[in-house]
Design an enzyme around this catalytic site. Structure first.
Site, PDB file in Angstrom:
ATOM      1  N   ILE A  89       0.811  -1.473  -0.094  1.00 26.71           N
ATOM      2  CA  ILE A  89      -0.062   0.029   0.035  1.00 26.71           C
ATOM      3  C   ILE A  89       1.064   1.444   0.134  1.00 26.71           C
ATOM      4  O   ILE A  89       2.020   1.186   0.302  1.00 26.71           O
ATOM      5  CB  ILE A  89      -1.027   0.031   1.179  1.00 26.71           C
ATOM      6  CG1 ILE A  89      -0.239  -0.190   2.550  1.00 26.71           C
ATOM      7  CG2 ILE A  89      -1.919  -1.094   0.955  1.00 26.71           C
ATOM      8  CD1 ILE A  89      -1.043   0.048   3.768  1.00 26.71           C
ATOM      9  N   ASP A  90       0.310   2.284  -0.517  1.00 29.28           N
ATOM     10  CA  ASP A  90       1.109   3.475  -0.722  1.00 29.28           C
ATOM     11  C   ASP A  90       1.862   4.085   0.480  1.00 29.28           C
ATOM     12  O   ASP A  90       1.299   3.751   1.668  1.00 29.28           O
ATOM     13  CB  ASP A  90       0.145   4.688  -1.344  1.00 29.28           C
ATOM     14  CG  ASP A  90      -0.116   4.445  -2.609  1.00 29.28           C
ATOM     15  OD1 ASP A  90       0.534   3.700  -3.327  1.00 29.28           O
ATOM     16  OD2 ASP A  90      -1.361   4.763  -2.976  1.00 29.28           O
ATOM     17  N   TYR A  91       2.809   4.712   0.584  1.00 31.56           N
ATOM     18  CA  TYR A  91       3.821   5.324   1.569  1.00 31.56           C
ATOM     19  C   TYR A  91       2.899   6.136   2.512  1.00 31.56           C
ATOM     20  O   TYR A  91       3.227   6.010   3.873  1.00 31.56           O
ATOM     21  CB  TYR A  91       4.844   6.060   0.830  1.00 31.56           C
ATOM     22  CG  TYR A  91       5.671   6.902   1.939  1.00 31.56           C
ATOM     23  CD1 TYR A  91       6.655   6.313   2.984  1.00 31.56           C
ATOM     24  CD2 TYR A  91       5.483   8.395   1.678  1.00 31.56           C
ATOM     25  CE1 TYR A  91       7.395   7.218   3.754  1.00 31.56           C
ATOM     26  CE2 TYR A  91       6.340   9.238   2.860  1.00 31.56           C
ATOM     27  CZ  TYR A  91       7.110   8.530   3.580  1.00 31.56           C
ATOM     28  OH  TYR A  91       7.935   9.399   4.552  1.00 31.56           O
ATOM     29  N   ARG A 144      -6.541   6.068  -6.038  1.00 28.37           N
ATOM     30  CA  ARG A 144      -6.191   7.450  -6.005  1.00 28.37           C
ATOM     31  C   ARG A 144      -6.628   7.950  -7.422  1.00 28.37           C
ATOM     32  O   ARG A 144      -7.288   8.986  -7.509  1.00 28.37           O
ATOM     33  CB  ARG A 144      -4.924   7.520  -5.489  1.00 28.37           C
ATOM     34  CG  ARG A 144      -4.528   7.290  -4.268  1.00 28.37           C
ATOM     35  CD  ARG A 144      -3.143   6.929  -4.025  1.00 28.37           C
ATOM     36  NE  ARG A 144      -2.459   8.378  -4.065  1.00 28.37           N
ATOM     37  CZ  ARG A 144      -1.142   8.359  -3.713  1.00 28.37           C
ATOM     38  NH1 ARG A 144      -0.574   7.577  -3.400  1.00 28.37           N
ATOM     39  NH2 ARG A 144      -0.503   9.627  -3.853  1.00 28.37           N
TER      40      ARG A 144
END
Length: 300
Positions: free
Chosen positions: A136-138, A236
Site C-alpha cells: 500500500i502507498d507510503y 487514487r
C-alpha cells in the site's frame, strides 16, 4: 485434493496426500515456482525423489527441505520498531502499516515495514526472511500481507494476481459524492509526462473499483472502495479522475494537513496456502479519521 502439511521445527514441510498422485502434481498443487524448486530437496521417506512421474501414496511420508537461500542472515534488512501484527500463523503474517512508512526499503533508509517484520520474526526465532505479498502507498495506512514461509509466497501471490483476494479501503475524499454507488472500469497506465504518477488511459491495463458512499461531511465524503484489480495508485487515480481526489493526496489532490493520505486498507480476505481455509481481517477506522467526528456521524 486437500493436503495435510505440517511445519517441522527445522523449517521443513512434511506432506501427506489423501489420494494417490505424482510428484509433478504435488508440486503444481503447492504452487512451487521454478526458482524455489532449484533450492528444494524432496524426500519420499529417506530417499530423494526427482522424477516427475514418481507415485506418491497416502501412506508415504514426503518431506520438503529448502537450502539456506531464504534464511535470515547479516544481509537481511532489519529495523527494530513497532509492528502492529493483527494476524499470524505458520505461513503468513498481516501487519497494520502506519502512514509515512515504506512497505519495502528503497535503499535510502533502514526503516520499512518489511525490515520491522523481519526484526520481529528474528527476535522470535523464525528462520526465514518474510516477503510482502501486497503493498500500500507510503502515505496510506492499513493491512499488508507477508509470506512467512518461502513455499507459501507463490500461493499467496497468485491469489492477488487472479483477483481472488477481497481488498477494501476507507477513504475521505474532497467533494460530496451524490451517488450512493459508483462502479469504475477505467484502464490505468503510467503517466509518460510525470514518472511518479499514473493516469486513466484507454489503452492502459484494465482496472475496476467499486465506490460506496458511507457518510457526508460538508464538502467531503467518507467512502468505501473495493477493488478487484491491483494497479498502482488505482483508487487514487480513479477517484481523482471523477473529480473526487482523496484528501491529502500529494500527487492527485491537495495536501491540507500532516495526517497523511486519508486512505486505509481496512479489510483483507484471502485463503490459507495449502489448506484453502478462509481468513478475513478487518481493522477499525484509522484514528487519523477521528478528527472528522462528530460531524461525520451524519448519515449519507
Amino acid at each position: 485434493m486437500n493436503l495435510q502439511i505440517t511445519l517441522l521445527n527445522n523449517g521443513d514441510l512434511q506432506v501427506r496426500v489423501p489420494e494417490a498422485t505424482t510428484l509433478e502434481s504435488l508440486i503444481e498443487q503447492m504452487e512451487i515456482s521454478k526458482e524455489k524448486k532449484k533450492h528444494l530437496q524432496i524426500l519420499k521417506g529417506s530417499n530423494v525423489i526427482t522424477n516427475p512421474e514418481t507415485e506418491i501414496l497416502p501412506a508415504d511420508r514426503i518431506t520438503l527441505h529448502l537450502d539456506d537461500s531464504f534464511n535470515m542472515n547479516d544481509e537481511t534488512p532489519m529495523f527494530f520498531g513497532a509492528v502492529p501484527v493483527v494476524y499470524e500463523d505458520d505461513w503468513c503474517l498481516v501487519a497494520n502499516k502506519k502512514p509515512f512508512l515504506l512497505v519495502h526499503g528503497d535503499g535510502n533508509q533502514d526503516d520499512s515495514l518489511n525490515a520491522r517484520v523481519n526484526s520481529y520474526l528474528a527476535s522470535n526465532g523464525w528462520p526465514f526472511v518474510a516477503q510482502p505479498v501486497n503493498r500500500i502507498d507510503y502515505e496510506a495506512s492499513g493491512l499488508v500481507l507477508f509470506a512467512k514461509h518461502p513455499l507459501a509466497q507463490n500461493a499467496l501471490a497468485k491469489q492477488f494476481e487472479d483477483g481472488e483476494v477481497n481488498k477494501e479501503y476507507l477513504a475521505v475524499i474532497d467533494g460530496r459524492v451524490e451517488n450512493r454507488e459508483i462502479d469504475i472500469n477505467n484502464p490505468i497506465a503510467r503517466n509518460r509526462h510525470e514518472a511518479d504518477k499514473m493516469m486513466v488511459y484507454k489503452k492502459g491495463k484494465p482496472a475496476h473499483t467499486h465506490i460506496s458512499r458511507l457518510k457526508l461531511f460538508n464538502d467531503k465524503s467518507l467512502v468505501k472502495a473495493k477493488i478487484s484489480t491491483g494497479r498502482k495508485h488505482q483508487i487514487r487515480v480513479h477517484l481523482a479522475n471523477l473529480g473526487y481526489p482523496i484528501m491529502n493526496d500529494p500527487l492527485y489532490g491537495v495536501v491540507r494537513n500532516n495526517k497523511g493520505l486519508m486512505l486505509q486498507a481496512y479489510r483483507l480476505g484471502f485463503k490459507q496456502p495449502f489448506t484453502n481455509e478462509s481468513v478475513e481481517i478487518e481493522l477499525p477506522m484509522d484514528t487519523r479519521f477521528k478528527w472528522f467526528d462528530p460531524e461525520l456521524t451524519k448519515e449519507a
